[in-house]
Design a protein around this motif. Sequence first.
Motif, mmCIF file in Angstrom:
data_model
loop_
_atom_site.group_PDB
_atom_site.id
_atom_site.type_symbol
_atom_site.label_atom_id
_atom_site.label_comp_id
_atom_site.label_asym_id
_atom_site.label_seq_id
_atom_site.Cartn_x
_atom_site.Cartn_y
_atom_site.Cartn_z
ATOM 1 N N LEU A 33 12.262 -0.451 11.617
ATOM 2 C CA LEU A 33 11.023 0.555 11.371
ATOM 3 C C LEU A 33 10.883 1.072 9.939
ATOM 4 O O LEU A 33 11.639 1.509 9.449
ATOM 5 C CB LEU A 33 10.835 1.695 12.383
ATOM 6 N N PHE A 34 9.828 0.379 9.075
ATOM 7 C CA PHE A 34 9.799 0.731 7.718
ATOM 8 C C PHE A 34 8.601 1.889 7.571
ATOM 9 O O PHE A 34 7.475 1.687 8.493
ATOM 10 C CB PHE A 34 9.467 -0.333 6.863
ATOM 11 N N PRO A 35 8.860 2.941 6.893
ATOM 12 C CA PRO A 35 7.670 3.772 6.820
ATOM 13 C C PRO A 35 6.404 3.572 5.875
ATOM 14 O O PRO A 35 6.612 2.422 4.976
ATOM 15 C CB PRO A 35 8.522 5.149 6.070
ATOM 16 N N LYS A 36 5.414 4.384 5.852
ATOM 17 C CA LYS A 36 4.085 3.876 5.323
ATOM 18 C C LYS A 36 4.618 3.941 3.910
ATOM 19 O O LYS A 36 5.373 4.731 3.563
ATOM 20 C CB LYS A 36 3.171 4.978 5.721
ATOM 21 N N GLY A 37 4.122 3.094 2.934
ATOM 22 C CA GLY A 37 4.203 3.060 1.542
ATOM 23 C C GLY A 37 5.665 2.157 1.140
ATOM 24 O O GLY A 37 5.837 1.830 0.109
ATOM 25 N N SER A 55 2.398 -6.803 0.112
ATOM 26 C CA SER A 55 1.618 -5.881 0.583
ATOM 27 C C SER A 55 2.166 -4.544 0.883
ATOM 28 O O SER A 55 3.462 -4.545 0.687
ATOM 29 C CB SER A 55 1.174 -6.180 2.140
ATOM 30 N N ILE A 56 1.404 -3.464 0.605
ATOM 31 C CA ILE A 56 1.949 -1.938 0.951
ATOM 32 C C ILE A 56 1.724 -1.528 2.282
ATOM 33 O O ILE A 56 0.341 -1.704 2.624
ATOM 34 C CB ILE A 56 1.319 -1.261 -0.071
ATOM 35 N N LEU A 57 2.742 -1.014 2.851
ATOM 36 C CA LEU A 57 2.214 -0.760 4.399
ATOM 37 C C LEU A 57 1.517 0.595 4.270
ATOM 38 O O LEU A 57 1.968 1.662 3.697
ATOM 39 C CB LEU A 57 3.572 -0.258 5.352
ATOM 40 N N SER A 58 0.493 0.683 5.097
ATOM 41 C CA SER A 58 -0.436 1.990 5.205
ATOM 42 C C SER A 58 -0.141 2.476 6.506
ATOM 43 O O SER A 58 -0.875 3.270 6.809
ATOM 44 C CB SER A 58 -2.017 1.720 4.791
ATOM 45 N N ILE A 59 0.699 1.950 7.411
ATOM 46 C CA ILE A 59 1.094 2.296 8.603
ATOM 47 C C ILE A 59 2.693 2.197 8.619
ATOM 48 O O ILE A 59 3.147 1.379 7.962
ATOM 49 C CB ILE A 59 0.530 1.639 9.856
ATOM 50 N N LYS A 119 11.755 0.148 0.508
ATOM 51 C CA LYS A 119 11.053 1.491 0.819
ATOM 52 C C LYS A 119 10.811 2.571 -0.248
ATOM 53 O O LYS A 119 11.526 2.335 -1.274
ATOM 54 C CB LYS A 119 12.326 2.206 1.744
ATOM 55 N N PRO A 120 9.863 3.065 0.021
ATOM 56 C CA PRO A 120 9.348 4.321 -1.163
ATOM 57 C C PRO A 120 10.561 5.119 -1.443
ATOM 58 O O PRO A 120 11.399 5.624 -0.540
ATOM 59 C CB PRO A 120 8.206 4.978 -0.402
ATOM 60 N N LEU A 159 -1.825 -2.983 4.059
ATOM 61 C CA LEU A 159 -1.676 -3.571 5.165
ATOM 62 C C LEU A 159 -1.885 -2.468 6.547
ATOM 63 O O LEU A 159 -1.043 -1.762 6.400
ATOM 64 C CB LEU A 159 -0.402 -4.514 5.228
ATOM 65 N N SER A 160 -2.799 -2.603 7.095
ATOM 66 C CA SER A 160 -3.091 -1.521 8.082
ATOM 67 C C SER A 160 -3.100 -2.252 9.504
ATOM 68 O O SER A 160 -3.045 -1.570 10.641
ATOM 69 C CB SER A 160 -4.005 -0.630 7.916
#
Length: 234
Positions: A65-69, A84-88, A100-101, A46-47
């Motif tokens: 706010l969640f980090p990338k990943g 989805s995996i956050l890419s942002i 969270k990763p 997800l970007s």
Amino acid sequence: MSFRYVKLGSLFNITSGGTPSRKNKDYYENGDIPWVKTGDLKNMYLSDVDEYITQQALNESSAKLFPKGTVLIAMYGATIGNCSILSIDAATNQACAAFKPNNKIIPEFLYYYLMSIKERLISLAVGGAQPNISISILKNIEIPLLTINEQKRMVSILNKSRELIDKRKAQIEALDELTQSVFLEMFGDLKSNPKGWKKVQLSELVQVDANLVSDIENYGSSPKDVLAPAIKVC
DNA sequence: CCTTCACGCATTGCGCGTAA
DNA sequence: TTACGCGCAATGCGTGAAGG
């Protein structure tokens, strides 16, 4: 490959996001922090999001706010179970659960695992009008704990399988268009050729199965040349 | 007191039927 | 044929209750 099952709750601190009040314009106008809703959880990565919120919204609401990943999963609504995996770096609404990763599970492995148990997750949902997967249900889900290298190996296999699925989907779409093109060729007005398809040899177009091609070509009235979309099925 | 859960309401978009 | 209104489904939002 040896492994044991571990509850997600013992591997991740699973949290959900929040929705800043719609009444306060300052939370949304000129916002630059991506804010994810469950409807955004369509693809593996997800970007791109529909809405953005401000830093003030982040400070004054339960949105986090969640980090990338970070892996996100929809807990309710019609999109229940979507991942989805956050890419942002991004915040989410309250219908998204966030993993969270960490250094024990790679995001792609978690993503594939959650997708593999999607139907089971949906069946665990409770509630009437709007079925809910709660965070506590997610915490109790068990995941096979593999070494990072084993996870990476599985992910690379699953990536290949996903690529294959995507290719097959594209082939099916192309073959659907081919069906239209054959009918256009046989019965339509060729001069108009509304889609601008080119005339090509059927065998040139369909490389996937030589026997299938010869079957089609040998089938009495089927043309060897067809009007075809500008794609190749291979 | 804060966070999470779970329920119900609000909003939006789409499809269908009807009337002009 | 087109525009309008209605109903329904999908999705987001708000809030009270419960629990730590």
